[in-house]
Design an enzyme around this catalytic site. Structure first.
Site, PDB file in Angstrom:
ATOM      1  N   HIS B 143       0.844  -1.104  -0.006  1.00  0.00           N
ATOM      2  CA  HIS B 143       0.057   0.026   0.008  1.00  0.00           C
ATOM      3  C   HIS B 143       0.707   1.382  -0.101  1.00  0.00           C
ATOM      4  O   HIS B 143       1.772   1.203   0.896  1.00  0.00           O
ATOM      5  CB  HIS B 143      -0.936   0.053   1.279  1.00  0.00           C
ATOM      6  CG  HIS B 143      -2.050  -1.031   1.145  1.00  0.00           C
ATOM      7  ND1 HIS B 143      -3.099  -1.060   0.461  1.00  0.00           N
ATOM      8  CD2 HIS B 143      -2.108  -2.155   1.976  1.00  0.00           C
ATOM      9  CE1 HIS B 143      -3.799  -2.279   0.529  1.00  0.00           C
ATOM     10  NE2 HIS B 143      -3.125  -2.701   1.334  1.00  0.00           N
ATOM     11  N   CYS B 185      -0.698   1.704  -5.153  1.00  0.00           N
ATOM     12  CA  CYS B 185      -1.521   3.092  -5.471  1.00  0.00           C
ATOM     13  C   CYS B 185      -0.371   4.213  -5.574  1.00  0.00           C
ATOM     14  O   CYS B 185       0.471   4.133  -5.140  1.00  0.00           O
ATOM     15  CB  CYS B 185      -2.530   3.358  -4.525  1.00  0.00           C
ATOM     16  SG  CYS B 185      -3.623   2.153  -3.964  1.00  0.00           S
TER      17      CYS B 185
END
Lengths: 566, 391
Positions: B143, B185
């Site tokens: 992440h 991301c």
């Protein structure tokens, strides 16, 4: 306490005019009520002392403490000196090779011959950093030494190690003259000449001198090329006198340097026997290694140490991801394509890297194919062995076709061809030159080439460390690094001096130490920079802590300064 | 047509002239923990399986797994990890070597790995022992956000740290070429700060874009793979069938379909020598496989008798060297030598022991002294304060 007393005092003083019931006084009485009474001198002084002492604590205790605890310790490094080493400004390695000439004729003639040969040699030489210097051997002593050498068989064991080559002039009556013979196992070049070929003292050139110069030049040609390549790839600039080598030569040198292993103080050799079936299940590897490989390793011991282990793995086939071998009717053999050879090693299943010991592993794989796929050869050249650059070598050992079954034990004699191939591969993995055809000379060449390459690699590590020190201000530099750097520089200097004096053994020793120290300095464990902190992070850390403390401190100081100024 | 060939030819020649690589390494990092991040571990394990299939040996793969999904109590299929709902392929298998696991996966350890600033007792299998002839594949997943990637929900690595680590590697000549691949991301921000040459970088999504998972397995209960990784693997597994494959990085990059990936994958060419054209001409196998130019020339061409002669000569040489060495030993006074020999090991041992103890004691004492001084200082301040008060 003082202000409250003052307030009380004013209220008591107010009562008296009220008692007097004077109508004009109330507005005048209101004004002194809102104003605090003047502070006493002592209380003012006390407050100033309090503020000053707070600031004293902050400035004299807090600030140094904060500075001390958050500062990154950076030992002083001789950055400029390190960069100079990396750029080759300090040391220009030179390789003066001394060649002793043993001539069985009168001194003036010998001197003359040496002078003319030296001239011819200097004219031939294109690489000024590497030059051959002829000296006259002290004849009686040299005679003894050479005789001893003949009995020893090895010139490298001669007492004077600084002499790179002994040139011995031998007069003959028959055969073509002049002709030369390089001793295969000694550092000696015999030149046969006819008596009339000795140059007279007046002549400036002679066929004999030219011949000797050409012979010497060709003996050291590969060494010169190797060193010139080292210099050009590391320092970046060829010496002006050196003409650019031909592209083929460069490609060949490039290929050699691709193959050769990076220097390590210790190499670990793993000899593995893989078989897709249950045979052979044993091999006389220990005695084979003892006989065929130990001498070689011993002779390399001045460069690196070697540790050896062996293993036998049964039911270990080659990699399934490559194309299966095809049967070639012409060769009457199963063949592997060249492009598949790199994938032949079954890296996923063969236990090849034991990751023990300290040095890098060099693998030698002996593969005995299945009886059904035997003999197994390389399609392109019909060979059975190949070398994987910087990794090791592979050999497919096809069991003798006459036998019915693969033998269960591989004898020492059966292993001999494999050991031959492996020792060749090991030599080329270690960067052993291919010419001249004299073993001690080639070892000496390797010594010089390794010394040069270690010198360059240690210098370039120093340069990298210097650049990083400048570029990354957040990494700490402990004192051990500074110490290692000093040691590296000292050893580099000594190595460079030894090279200049032609003491190549010493140069290699010092270069090895320098390399180890330079690596130690660069890979110092505590030199991992603290994780990147952007300035916002610093504000976020300090503000909640210092903000509430700093506001009253600063405000009171400002107020005090204001009152003093007024 | 001809003009394009003319442009291509010198280019091809120039790439051939460059030094080739001789080894391939892979650093595969998942940075997230916990069951619901199953897909990140599956991503990494899938790639691990692929590079191993294409020939990179385990000793040259550094696998970092912060959690053990196979043995997670919530795993309905214990001992296995799948990257597809069809569960045809168990990624965990029975031959997998995890180098850094659990809480060993930290930013510090990652940077130490890349720069090789590790302690001396670190096993070789956990080190990146590359040189200037090594191509490295660095794959990271987890992440992340704008210019950072979270490690284990506890810390984060920033794009600057990563760039500095690569620069240190470049300075020490620790790589030939790097393919940096990241699936997180806002992944493309992670390689935006790189400044070292010879790096080809690609990421799954642009700034302010999420990277999405591909699909969930209802029985496993969580998403099993990310989209960007899924389509990379799709290409590698269906097109790159064997180590001799001649597909290029250009083919791989062209296979990215933004419709399918649901984000805009980015590619950074400018650090690569020769720029976009050279980078796109690189073979996929230059980074995902372990293919070298083998040398099939039969050594030095010496025949066997010569070789045996040579061995004999070396033997003689060594014998001679030993003899002379012994002679020189005999010249020395003998008792001294014996004493030296007897004394040396003992001294060495005691020194070693002393060293180990000294370090411990010293650091311990120093710490205790500092602590005591701090305590005493506090007490002194308190006493002084109360004395002032009493005045």
């Amino acid at each position: 306490m003082a202000p409250t007393e003052g307030a009380n005092a004013s209220s008591t003083s107010n009562t008296t005019p009220n008692d007097l019931k004077s109508p004009g006084t109330p507005p005048a009485a209101e004004t002194p009520k809102t104003l605090p009474p003047p502070e006493t001198k002592e209380s003012l002084r006390l407050r100033q002392w309090v503020i000053a002492s707070f600031w004293a604590v902050v400035l004299c205790l807090g600030l140094p403490m904060w500075w001390k605890t958050t500062a990154i310790y950076r030992a002083d490094l001789p950055l400029q000196h390190m960069t100079d080493w990396a750029e080759g400004k300090i040391c220009k390695p030179v390789f003066p090779l001394r060649i002793a000439v043993e001539a069985p004729f009168q001194l003036p003639d010998a001197h003359n011959l040496i002078r003319t040969t030296q001239h011819a040699l200097d004219d031939l030489n294109e690489f000024s950093a590497h030059h051959l210097r002829l000296i006259l051997a002290d004849i009686p002593v040299a005679r003894n030494a050479s005789q001893q050498m003949v009995t020893d068989g090895m010139g490298i064991s001669s007492n004077d190690r600084d002499i790179a080559l002994l040139l011995r002039l031998i007069p003959v009556e028959t055969g073509t003259t002049p002709r030369s013979m390089l001793q295969t196992y000694a550092t000696r070049l015999d030149i046969y000449y006819a008596a009339h070929q000795i140059p007279s003292s007046s002549s400036t050139g002679s066929p004999l001198a030219t011949f000797i110069a050409e012979e010497l030049h060709s003996i050291f040609a590969e060494e010169q090329a190797l060193l010139a390549y080292q210099l050009s790839t590391n320092v970046g600039a060829l010496t002006p006198k050196m003409k650019a080598p031909s592209p083929e030569k460069v490609a060949e040198l490039e290929r050699q340097s691709t193959r050769a292993l990076k220097y390590a103080p210790t190499y670990h050799l793993t000899f593995s026997l893989f078989s897709p079936t249950s045979v052979p299940s044993a091999w006389e590897i220990e005695s084979a290694l003892q006989q065929y490989l130990a001498p070689l390793l011993e002779s390399f011991s001045f460069i690196s140490n070697f540790t050896v282990d062996t293993q036998v793995q049964l039911y270990a086939g080659f990699s399934p991801s490559i194309r299966q071998p095809e049967y070639d009717d012409n060769l009457k053999a199963w063949t592997l394509r060249r492009e598949d050879l790199s994938g032949f090693i079954n890296a996923a299943e063969w236990p090849l890297s034991p990751s023990i010991g300290v040095g890098p592993t060099v693998n030698f794989v002996l593969y005995v194919p299945d009886q059904l796929q035997s003999p197994l050869l390389i399609k392109e050249n019909g060979g059975n062995s190949w070398l994987v650059p910087q990794w090791g070598g592979v050999l497919i050992l096809n069991p003798p076709t006459s036998g019915k079954n693969t033998p269960t034990v591989l004898t020492k004699d059966a292993l001999a061809p494999a050991m031959h191939a492996f020792s060749d591969q090991l030599m080329s993995l270690l960067g052993f030159p291919q010419t001249p055809n004299s073993l001690p000379l080639r070892l000496a060449t390797l010594e010089r080439v390794r010394a040069a390459s270690l010198l360059f690699s240690a210098s370039s590590t120093l340069g990298a460390l210097a650049r990083l020190t400048k570029a990354l201000p957040s990494i700490p530099i402990p004192d051990t690094v500074a110490k290692s750097v000093d040691l590296t520089i000292a050893h580099l200097q000594q190595s460079c001096d030894s090279l200049r004096d032609g003491r190549f053994q010493g140069a290699l020793e010092h270069a090895r130490t320098a390399e180890v120290e330079a690596e130690k300095a660069f890979f110092e464990r505590s030199m991992v920079g603290q994780v990147y902190f952007p300035d916002e992070h610093k504000v976020a850390v300090y503000l909640p802590l210092l903000g509430p403390v700093a506001v009253p401190l600063v405000m009171s100081l400002l107020k005090e300064i204001k009152s003093v100024v007024r | 047509m001809f003009s394009s060939a003319k442009v291509l030819l010198p280019l091809l020649l120039s790439t051939c002239a460059l030094a080739e690589h001789t080894s391939n390494w892979a650093v595969l990092v998942s940075t997230s923990r916990f069951w619901f991040n199953y897909r990140h571990l599956a991503n990494v394990l899938s790639l691990y399986r692929t590079v191993k299939r294409l020939g990179i040996p385990d000793s040259q793969i550094i696998l970092m797994l912060p959690d053990d999904m196979a043995c997670n109590p919530r795993n309905a299929f214990p001992g296995t990890v799948y990257n597809n709902a069809d569960r045809a392929l168990d990624l965990y298998g029975d031959n997998i070597e995890v180098d850094y696991r659990g809480y060993e996966v930290t930013v510090e350890n990652f940077i130490r790995l890349m720069t090789d600033r590790v302690s001396e007792d670190m096993p070789r299998s956990k080190r990146l022992l590359t040189d200037d002839r090594s191509n490295i594949l660095v794959y990271m997943t987890g992440h992340g956000g704008n210019e950072f990637l979270k490690f284990q929900d506890a810390e984060e690595i920033s794009a600057f740290d990563l760039a500095d680590a690569f620069e240190q590697m470049w300075e020490k000549k620790r790589y030939h070429e790097i393919l940096f691949m990241i699936d997180t991301c806002q992944a493309n921000t992670m390689y935006s700060k790189f400044y070292s040459p010879n790096i080809l970088a690609t990421g799954s999504s642009e700034i302010d874009q999420s990277s999405y998972s591909h699909h969930a397995d209802n029985d496993v209960g969580v998403a099993v793979i990310d989209r960007y990784t899924y389509y990379n693997l799709d290409f590698l597994e269906t097109q790159v069938r064997e180590p001799t494959s001649k597909l290029t990085m250009g083919n791989l990059f062209d296979s990215y379909d933004e419709e399918k990936i649901h984000s805009h994958p980015g590619i950074r060419y400018d650090l690569f020598p020769g720029g976009e054209a050279a980078a796109r001409n690189r073979l996929v196998m230059d980074f995902f496989g372990n293919v070298q130019n083998v040398d099939i020339d039969g050594g030095s061409g010496k025949n066997e008798t010569q070789w045996l002669d040579e061995l004999k000569a070396i033997d003689n040489m060594i014998e001679e060297a030993k003899r002379r060495h012994n002679e020189s030993l005999h010249l020395q006074p003998k008792p001294q030598h014996v004493v030296e020999e007897a004394g040396a090991p003992a001294a060495e041992q005691s020194v070693r022991k002393e060293g180990a103890v000294r370090v411990d004691e010293e650091s311990g004492w120093a710490k205790q002294l500092v602590g005591a001084a701090a305590l005493l200082g506090c007490v002194g301040l308190w006493a002084a304060g109360s004395w002032f008060e009493s005045l």
